[in-house]
Write a protein that holds these residues in place. Structure first.
Motif, PDB file in Angstrom:
ATOM      1  N   GLN A  38       0.777  -1.200   0.089  1.00  0.00           N
ATOM      2  CA  GLN A  38      -0.104   0.134   0.131  1.00  0.00           C
ATOM      3  C   GLN A  38       0.776   1.200  -0.035  1.00  0.00           C
ATOM      4  OE1 GLN A  38      -2.477  -0.277   3.502  1.00  0.00           O
ATOM      5  NE2 GLN A  38      -4.020  -1.540   2.415  1.00  0.00           N
ATOM      6  N   ILE A  39       0.324   2.339  -0.481  1.00  0.00           N
ATOM      7  CA  ILE A  39       1.099   3.692  -0.577  1.00  0.00           C
ATOM      8  C   ILE A  39       0.748   4.344   0.610  1.00  0.00           C
ATOM      9  CG2 ILE A  39       1.470   5.718  -1.662  1.00  0.00           C
ATOM     10  CD1 ILE A  39       0.083   4.350  -4.043  1.00  0.00           C
ATOM     11  N   GLN A  40       1.809   5.015   1.253  1.00  0.00           N
ATOM     12  CA  GLN A  40       1.768   5.592   2.388  1.00  0.00           C
ATOM     13  C   GLN A  40       0.788   6.734   2.427  1.00  0.00           C
ATOM     14  OE1 GLN A  40       5.292   6.433   4.268  1.00  0.00           O
ATOM     15  NE2 GLN A  40       5.671   4.473   4.895  1.00  0.00           N
ATOM     16  N   PRO A  41      -0.281   7.093   3.162  1.00  0.00           N
ATOM     17  CA  PRO A  41      -0.793   8.410   2.696  1.00  0.00           C
ATOM     18  C   PRO A  41      -0.058   9.606   2.690  1.00  0.00           C
ATOM     19  CG  PRO A  41      -1.626   6.930   4.506  1.00  0.00           C
ATOM     20  CD  PRO A  41      -0.570   6.361   4.201  1.00  0.00           C
ATOM     21  N   GLY A  42      -0.397  10.560   1.983  1.00  0.00           N
ATOM     22  CA  GLY A  42       0.301  11.695   1.780  1.00  0.00           C
ATOM     23  C   GLY A  42       1.654  11.804   1.141  1.00  0.00           C
ATOM     24  N   TYR A  43       1.741  10.647   0.405  1.00  0.00           N
ATOM     25  CA  TYR A  43       3.177  10.422  -0.344  1.00  0.00           C
ATOM     26  C   TYR A  43       3.090  11.482  -1.630  1.00  0.00           C
ATOM     27  CZ  TYR A  43       6.839   8.918  -3.399  1.00  0.00           C
ATOM     28  OH  TYR A  43       8.222   8.761  -3.834  1.00  0.00           O
ATOM     29  N   VAL A  44       4.324  12.273  -1.986  1.00  0.00           N
ATOM     30  CA  VAL A  44       4.182  13.196  -3.175  1.00  0.00           C
ATOM     31  C   VAL A  44       5.589  12.860  -3.837  1.00  0.00           C
ATOM     32  CG1 VAL A  44       3.921  15.445  -3.943  1.00  0.00           C
ATOM     33  CG2 VAL A  44       2.832  14.746  -2.019  1.00  0.00           C
ATOM     34  N   VAL A  45       5.407  12.691  -5.296  1.00  0.00           N
ATOM     35  CA  VAL A  45       6.531  12.671  -6.121  1.00  0.00           C
ATOM     36  C   VAL A  45       6.964  13.978  -6.436  1.00  0.00           C
ATOM     37  CG1 VAL A  45       7.308  11.787  -8.277  1.00  0.00           C
ATOM     38  CG2 VAL A  45       5.713  10.473  -6.969  1.00  0.00           C
ATOM     39  N   GLN A  46       8.204  14.304  -5.809  1.00  0.00           N
ATOM     40  CA  GLN A  46       8.795  15.320  -6.133  1.00  0.00           C
ATOM     41  C   GLN A  46       9.498  15.470  -7.545  1.00  0.00           C
ATOM     42  OE1 GLN A  46       8.500  17.995  -4.338  1.00  0.00           O
ATOM     43  NE2 GLN A  46       7.508  17.137  -2.476  1.00  0.00           N
ATOM     44  N   GLN A  47       9.009  16.352  -8.570  1.00  0.00           N
ATOM     45  CA  GLN A  47       9.243  16.219  -9.759  1.00  0.00           C
ATOM     46  C   GLN A  47      10.724  17.533  -9.865  1.00  0.00           C
ATOM     47  OE1 GLN A  47       6.489  17.084 -12.726  1.00  0.00           O
ATOM     48  NE2 GLN A  47       7.900  16.917 -14.552  1.00  0.00           N
ATOM     49  N   GLY A  90      12.860  20.413 -15.302  1.00  0.00           N
ATOM     50  CA  GLY A  90      13.331  19.768 -16.580  1.00  0.00           C
ATOM     51  C   GLY A  90      13.254  18.346 -16.855  1.00  0.00           C
ATOM     52  N   HIS A  91      12.547  17.532 -16.035  1.00  0.00           N
ATOM     53  CA  HIS A  91      12.208  16.065 -15.730  1.00  0.00           C
ATOM     54  C   HIS A  91      10.811  15.691 -15.999  1.00  0.00           C
ATOM     55  CE1 HIS A  91      16.345  16.418 -14.508  1.00  0.00           C
ATOM     56  NE2 HIS A  91      16.593  14.997 -14.516  1.00  0.00           N
ATOM     57  N   SER A  92      10.648  14.537 -16.692  1.00  0.00           N
ATOM     58  CA  SER A  92       9.220  13.981 -16.482  1.00  0.00           C
ATOM     59  C   SER A  92       9.384  12.730 -15.815  1.00  0.00           C
ATOM     60  CB  SER A  92       8.997  13.458 -18.087  1.00  0.00           C
ATOM     61  OG  SER A  92       8.959  14.606 -18.940  1.00  0.00           O
ATOM     62  N   VAL A  93       8.194  12.583 -15.048  1.00  0.00           N
ATOM     63  CA  VAL A  93       7.847  11.629 -14.148  1.00  0.00           C
ATOM     64  C   VAL A  93       7.370  10.552 -14.936  1.00  0.00           C
ATOM     65  CG1 VAL A  93       6.761  10.896 -11.955  1.00  0.00           C
ATOM     66  CG2 VAL A  93       7.932  13.046 -12.167  1.00  0.00           C
ATOM     67  N   GLN A 112      12.337   9.408 -12.988  1.00  0.00           N
ATOM     68  CA  GLN A 112      12.428  10.738 -13.592  1.00  0.00           C
ATOM     69  C   GLN A 112      13.194  10.518 -14.803  1.00  0.00           C
ATOM     70  OE1 GLN A 112      11.979  14.232 -11.277  1.00  0.00           O
ATOM     71  NE2 GLN A 112      11.476  13.005  -9.389  1.00  0.00           N
ATOM     72  N   VAL A 113      13.145  11.310 -15.961  1.00  0.00           N
ATOM     73  CA  VAL A 113      13.712  11.196 -17.104  1.00  0.00           C
ATOM     74  C   VAL A 113      13.992  12.675 -17.648  1.00  0.00           C
ATOM     75  CG1 VAL A 113      13.763  10.194 -19.378  1.00  0.00           C
ATOM     76  CG2 VAL A 113      12.817   9.081 -17.734  1.00  0.00           C
ATOM     77  N   PRO A 114      15.140  12.981 -17.976  1.00  0.00           N
ATOM     78  CA  PRO A 114      15.393  14.519 -18.444  1.00  0.00           C
ATOM     79  C   PRO A 114      14.444  14.600 -19.713  1.00  0.00           C
ATOM     80  CG  PRO A 114      17.397  13.496 -17.968  1.00  0.00           C
ATOM     81  CD  PRO A 114      16.249  12.216 -17.807  1.00  0.00           C
ATOM     82  N   GLY A 115      13.889  15.852 -19.943  1.00  0.00           N
ATOM     83  CA  GLY A 115      12.832  16.143 -21.036  1.00  0.00           C
ATOM     84  C   GLY A 115      11.632  15.721 -20.865  1.00  0.00           C
TER      85      GLY A 115
END
Length: 245
Positions: free
Chosen positions: A207-216, A219-222, A237-240
């Protein structure tokens, strides 16, 4: 496969088999005393529906997909609805216990109308019950298949039905959450030129922990890809800019 879903499906099919076999036994008795000239339409219909139900269930236990199972659940739900409605139309509001010495004709004599009335009530009740079970099973199947697709199984409708997860489980993992702990993550690769994808942080068990955020990063794509074999999604995360296909 998920053992819990497999067990629940087996129990449901056993209940349908028992109810259908009871209706078939009563219908076979009616056929032996009424056919071919008395109540022939209803007697034949009452023989065909439970017979087909038993055959399809026995075949489906061996192999099925959500797509084929949903089709047969809908078709047989409609057929059992017709059986229940036809029986209700024939028996109407007759009070079986109020019948005393009345007789109905058979091909070789007569039958107590009171006995016939009780048999009709059994068929009526079981037919409505089977229809309700088919409707519930169809709703569960659609819900579980849609959930499996959301968890990374885009072809869930065409995969073996035993691969479906039960509520609260991941598809493809027997028992849902192994050992209740963190899942192993084998190396996986995403798009060409990408580094090996790593598990998304913030997962505990499955399970995903509540409140998890991906920090982008600037100049990157998630890129998020569904997990395989019951694993949670992975993120990198990939550049561009990465365009979806």
């Amino acid at each position: 496969m998920t053992q819990l879903f497999r067990a629940m499906r087996l129990y449901g099919n056993i209940v349908l088999l028992l109810l259908s076999a009871t209706v078939l036994g009563i219908a076979a008795y009616w056929a032996s005393i009424f056919l071919p000239n008395i109540r022939h339409d209803y007697s034949i219909f009452s023989l065909i529906i439970p017979s087909l139900t038993i055959v399809i269930i026995l075949i489906g236990i061996q192999w099925s997909t959500p797509r084929t199972e949903a089709f047969f659940l809908f078709v047989f739900g409609v057929l059992w609805l017709a059986q229940a409605a036809w029986t209700t139309d024939i028996i109407g509001n007759i009070q079986c216990d109020a019948l005393t010495d009345q007789q109905i004709p058979t091909k070789s004599g007569s039958l107590s109308e009171r006995s016939w009335c009780y048999e009709m009530r059994v068929v009526q009740a079981f037919s409505w019950m089977i229809f309700c079970l088919y409707a519930i099973f169809l709703w569960i199947l659609i819900s579980l298949t849609a959930r499996a697709k959301a968890l990374g199984r885009p072809y869930a409708w065409a995969e073996p039905i035993v691969e479906l997860p039960w509520f609260g489980q991941w598809p493809g993992y027997e028992g849902g959450y192994p050992n209740g702990g963190a899942m192993p993550y084998p190396g996986a690769y995403g798009y060409p030129g990408m580094m090996p994808m790593q598990p998304m942080p913030g997962y505990v068990g499955s399970q995903i922990q509540p409140g998890y955020v991906v920090q982008q990063n600037p100049g990157h794509s998630v890129v998020i890809q569904p997990g395989v074999n019951g694993q949670p999604p992975t993120v990198t995360q990939v550049p561009g800019t990465v365009s979806s296909v």
